[in-house]
Design an enzyme around this catalytic site. Structure first.
Site, mmCIF file in Angstrom:
data_model
loop_
_atom_site.group_PDB
_atom_site.id
_atom_site.type_symbol
_atom_site.label_atom_id
_atom_site.label_comp_id
_atom_site.label_asym_id
_atom_site.label_seq_id
_atom_site.Cartn_x
_atom_site.Cartn_y
_atom_site.Cartn_z
ATOM 1 N N ARG A 171 9.438 0.183 4.149
ATOM 2 C CA ARG A 171 8.086 0.603 3.741
ATOM 3 C C ARG A 171 7.353 1.353 4.845
ATOM 4 N NH1 ARG A 171 10.688 -0.588 0.247
ATOM 5 N NH2 ARG A 171 10.372 -2.082 -1.447
ATOM 6 N N SER A 220 2.498 -4.539 -5.134
ATOM 7 C CA SER A 220 2.878 -5.540 -4.127
ATOM 8 C C SER A 220 1.904 -5.494 -2.955
ATOM 9 C CB SER A 220 4.294 -5.284 -3.629
ATOM 10 O OG SER A 220 5.226 -5.485 -4.681
ATOM 11 N N GLU A 290 1.197 -4.516 2.674
ATOM 12 C CA GLU A 290 1.924 -3.359 2.148
ATOM 13 C C GLU A 290 0.935 -2.374 1.542
ATOM 14 O OE1 GLU A 290 5.242 -2.415 -1.312
ATOM 15 O OE2 GLU A 290 5.608 -4.069 0.058
#
Length: 297
Positions: A171, A220, A290
């Site tokens: 990520r 998320s 995130e």
């Protein structure tokens, strides 16, 4: 920053533009300026002429994003229809505009008989966003399919960056903070459209069953720590259904925060910090956001 201090554009420039309607949480403040460029040259020319001190931020579908209530300084760039094309290049490669959605990319891949891109069906964002953050799901990441991408740097310079230039990790990419991804090439492998559709259906059904897709959410919330799953840590810390103001930890999937109706961006961000504190106290694990949080603190 007055309109007469900004470079001339062919696209659309909007002052004090509300961002809440453009993000999934449906909360947050305004952008000083929202710029929807007519094309790549319009964007590059604008950034080249814009005062270097003015911050610039790209905005896709606004899924993994908290826009703080006091708004975003400078210019927010949103890529429109001009940047939404997806075209086959050869038997295994697609050329995709930075404003194209994951659903469009995966569907075009299916129609062209290109397998390996099905997971993009489940990423609620645009090419520009998931190239920047190495978006992924169901065991695959953008780094597994990216050939290269075209970016416009904050200086207005246009560059093509290869996969190796992006420094991908979980990520994360090494893309310069204010660079805008305007296009990318993705490569898969030959496949049968029927089998590709079946895999897309499986992914879609799995998401529908496990995630609160029909709520005001941001996707998320926290990255999965090494060797663990964020939602399990959040659940074990007793955070399922935890709320602050109008924000709540989803009962359906504990790595999702939801706006129950009247949440402010401050409610959502503070709830996330509550969750992080509880997980740290319970498991000794420091969860990393995130979701990107932007704007004036």
């Amino acid at each position: 920053m007055m309109a007469d201090t900004l470079p001339a554009v062919r696209g659309k420039l909007t002052a004090d533009a509300p961002l809440a309607p453009l993000v999934w949480f449906k909360a947050g403040g305004n952008a000083d300026w929202l710029f929807e460029p007519a094309d790549v040259e319009d964007l590059a020319g604008f950034l080249a002429a814009l005062d270097p001190q003015v911050p610039v931020m790209g905005l896709g579908l606004g899924s993994n994003l908290i826009v703080r209530d006091r708004g975003v300084p400078g210019v927010v760039v949103r890529l429109g229809k001009t940047f939404g094309r997806v075209d086959p290049v050869d038997e295994v490669t697609l050329s995709c505009g930075g404003g194209a959605s994951g659903i469009l990319v995966s569907s075009t891949a299916r129609d062209a008989g290109i397998a390996g891109l099905e997971f993009l069906r489940s990423i609620p964002g645009t090419v520009g966003g998931f190239v920047r953050m190495n978006g992924g799901a169901y065991g695959r990441e953008v780094k597994d399919i990216l050939v290269d991408c075209d970016v416009v740097l904050r200086s207005g310079e246009q560059r093509t960056l290869a996969l190796a230039d992006l420094g991908y990790s979980y990520r994360h990419s090494d893309l310069p903070e204010q660079a805008i991804v305007v296009a990318a090439r993705f490569a898969g492998h030959p496949g049968e459209p029927q089998a590709i559709q079946a895999e897309m259906d499986r992914i879609s059904e799995s998401r529908e069953a496990s995630q609160p897709l029909r709520t005001r959410t941001g996707g998320s919330t926290f990255k999965n720590p090494e060797g663990a799953r964020a939602w399990e840590l959040v659940d074990a810390a007793g955070c399922r259904g935890l709320s602050r103001g109008g924000a709540q930890v989803s009962e359906k999937h504990t790595n999702f925060l939801i706006n129950t109706g009247e949440a402010t961006a401050a409610d959502i961000e503070a709830l996330g910090e509550d969750v992080r504190a509880r997980v740290k106290a319970h498991a000794g694990v420091e969860l990393e956001w995130e979701i990107k949080r932007v704007g004036r603190t």
